[in-house]
Structure formats: C-alpha cells, structure tokens
Write an enzyme that holds these catalytic residues in place. Structure first.
Site, PDB file in Angstrom:
ATOM      1  N   HIS A 136       0.820  -1.228   0.000  1.00 55.11           N
ATOM      2  CA  HIS A 136       0.000   0.000   0.000  1.00 55.11           C
ATOM      3  C   HIS A 136       0.854   1.278   0.000  1.00 55.11           C
ATOM      4  O   HIS A 136       0.318   2.372  -0.197  1.00 55.11           O
ATOM      5  CB  HIS A 136      -0.897   0.068   1.236  1.00 55.11           C
ATOM      6  CG  HIS A 136      -1.935  -1.005   1.287  1.00 55.11           C
ATOM      7  ND1 HIS A 136      -2.864  -1.197   0.294  1.00 55.11           N
ATOM      8  CD2 HIS A 136      -2.198  -1.953   2.224  1.00 55.11           C
ATOM      9  CE1 HIS A 136      -3.647  -2.217   0.613  1.00 55.11           C
ATOM     10  NE2 HIS A 136      -3.270  -2.687   1.776  1.00 55.11           N
TER      11      HIS A 136
HETATM   12 ZN   LIG Z   1      -3.852  -7.006   3.233  1.00 55.26          ZN
END
Ligand SMILES: [Zn+2]
Length: 362
Positions: A136
């Site tokens: 992320h």
């Molecule tokens: Zn995850």
C-alpha cells in the site's frame, strides 16, 4: 528436483522489533513481530532448515539512497525523524516506533535479496519473510500498515543498480488491493501487475477491473476483485485470466505479493481460504513459471495476521515449491458458508475478458 534450491530471507529483527504501541484489539496492532516469530518457531520445531534444499538468506544491507529510488527524500526523512522521536502516526493507522525506520529499510533489503538471488540463479525460488508489509505504500506516504513499498523498491533496484531490464510480472494475492504497487507501474509496459483482492472492504474504493493501466502500460494493470467470503472452492478461478496472460506476456521473473489475509482466521480479511489454496496457487504458478521463465519466482510477504494460519500457509507454499504433498489441516475442516461465490466470480471474469480483449488473446 534434487538440485532444487529455495532461498528463505530471514532476520531475527523481523521477529522482535517494531512492536505496535497500542493495546489490542486495535487494527494496527495486528502488524507485530509475532507474525514472523510464530513462523520461525514452527520451522524450527519441524526442523525445516535441515532440508538442504532450503538456503537461509539475509536481507541486503542498503544505504538510504536505495530507498530514494522509490520514495521522496522528505518522506524518508519524516519516517527517520519520527523513529528517532520514538513514536508517531502516519495517516490514521501506520504506527511508528523507534525501530520503524531501520526495520522498514531492512524489509526493502530483504525483498531485494529475494529477487536478486532468483535472477542471479543462486536459488530457483525465494521467499522473503519480512515486515512491515509494503504494497500500500506510496512514494510520498505510508498507508495500510505499510511504510516503504518493498516490492516496488526491489524492482527499481533491479532496474537502476543491476541494469536488469527484463519483463517482470507481479501477482498480488493479499486480501487487499495493492494500490501502492499499481501506482508505481501503472504506465510501465515492462511490469505487469495482477491483483486478486476482496473488493468490498476498506480499500474497496480502488482496484476495479476497469483500472487497466495508462499509455504504454495499458492492459498491464489487471484487477480481479472477488466478493467477501471466497473459499478454496472458487479462489483459483482467476487463473483462467492469469494463466493465458502470463504465457503471452512471457515475463522473465514473477514476484508474488504474498499476503495471507484471505485466510479464514485472519482478523482483518473477510475471506475463507485454508492453507490448501496457498498450496494449490503455488503449484499452478510454478507450472507457468517453469514454462515461461525457468521457474523464477520470488515470494515477498505482505499482509496476513492470523497467528494460527501464517506458519502453515507459508509452509504450504514451500511444500509446493519442493514438489511435496499437502493436505488440509484438521483444524481447517470447518463448515464455511455453503453459498458459492462462483457465480459472482464468473461475472468478474467475463467483464475482465471483455475489457482485456483488446490487449490479450483471451
Ligand atoms: Zn492485506
């Protein structure tokens, strides 16, 4: 098979440092050293490393300038500064401790070692047991329990430092969409990103099938969202898209963003997989890799927070790489919802075929 070598990147710091400062059961507290400790404890108990086909590797020691390949100087300095203060919070969930900067930097070194050892033929496949996770993380910002983008940084290291210019495919099986990885390579035709993820969860605002890449990268960002509650019965349906695309793309290296938060016991994923899915996945991807890129696969740990499931899922992958058998564990024989998700998954598959027809022979 006798000469098979699998590199396992380990370091005790991953099993002991960067303890979240929050009491349970706060979401961020799941990303903790026990995730690695429990895997290493299990491997020690079953004497896994007595198998001479497994080679212990250490993370590459890197300088800060290597992190700058993937992140801005300001962001790197921010993490360093907060770590020196001993605490901090990035966004609303990325915690910082005194260990964060050094451990996140070591995680990049671990990912680099895993991909480098495979492309240099030191080992056939590798698995980096690193944390914090990375998929992320964005160039200027940590996100979703991730500090630095380990996979993106490792690829940029291959490109810049090793002058490795061959095609790379990333297959991301974490429960969540790897928005960080997607953003790094969205316009890049030499990195194909295929993500299978649960689509109605926290990161659900991104990761739709029509995010196909841009410019020269069009058709090389492929999102296969699956509904919550997916089980072993239908999880691998995405191979109907992935298999022909990988054979047509012919990557020279496959990197697996190996998240295990689709495991049924995971506290933050809503899927129902058991260790069988990770074993079967590995058998399938290894068969393709053997045919297109001499079996070159590097697994990089991403999410996965079930302290019961992690050791068995990682071991299931290693067993598949070693061409050994694996059976569902007795405690995994639970009754999950018998409502099949196959129909919903078939809809996604058909939509993707329509969207990708211009770019691939599907
Ligand atoms: Zn995850």
């Amino acid at each position: 098979m006798e000469n098979k070598k699998i590199g396992i990147v380990i370091d005790n710091d991953f099993a002991s440092k960067n303890n979240p400062p929050y009491p349970r059961p706060i979401f961020a507290s799941y990303e903790n050293p026990n995730r690695i400790k429990i895997i290493l404890n299990y491997f020690e108990k079953i004497n896994l490393f007595e198998d001479k086909r497994l080679i212990k590797l250490s993370p590459l020691i890197i300088e800060d300038k290597i992190i700058e390949l993937a992140h801005s100087r300001y962001y790197i300095d921010s993490i360093k500064r907060l770590s020196s203060l001993g605490s901090g919070l990035i966004g609303d969930e990325v915690f910082i401790t005194k260990d964060t900067f050094n451990l996140a930097k070591k995680a990049i070194g671990g990912a680099i070692r895993a991909v480098e050892s495979v492309i240099k033929n030191d080992v056939n496949q590798s698995f980096a047991l690193i944390r914090p996770p990375g998929h992320h993380a964005l160039r200027e910002m940590g996100s979703g329990l991730c500090i630095f983008n380990n996979i993106a940084n490792a690829i940029l290291y291959l490109r810049e430092e090793l002058k490795y210019d061959k095609k790379i495919a990333i297959v991301d099986i974490d429960d969540h969409f790897g928005d960080g990885i997607a953003q790094y390579f969205y316009c890049n035709p030499n990195v194909l990103y295929f993500s299978v993820h649960e689509f109605d969860f926290v990161e659900g605002e991104l990761g739709f099938p029509d995010e196909l890449g841009e410019g020269e990268g069009l058709g090389k960002n492929i999102n296969f969202p699956v509904p919550a509650g997916v089980s072993d019965n239908e999880f691998l349906e995405f191979f109907d898209i992935l298999d022909p695309i990988l054979r047509e793309y012919q990557p020279d290296l496959i990197i697996i963003a190996a998240g295990f938060d689709m495991y049924f016991d995971d506290p933050i994923g809503n899927s129902n997989l058991t260790s069988i899915s990770y074993f079967n996945f590995t058998e399938r991807i290894l068969k393709i890799a053997d045919e297109v890129c001499e079996g070159k696969i590097a697994f990089i740990l991403e999410g996965g927070y079930s302290l019961i499931g992690l050791p068995f899922c990682v071991h299931a992958i290693i067993k598949a790489l070693l061409n050994e058998k694996h059976e569902r564990l007795s405690f995994e024989n639970l009754e999950f919802s018998n409502k099949s998700k196959r129909e919903e998954i078939n809809k996604i598959k058909n939509l993707l075929i329509t969207l990708l027809m211009d770019y691939w022979s599907l």
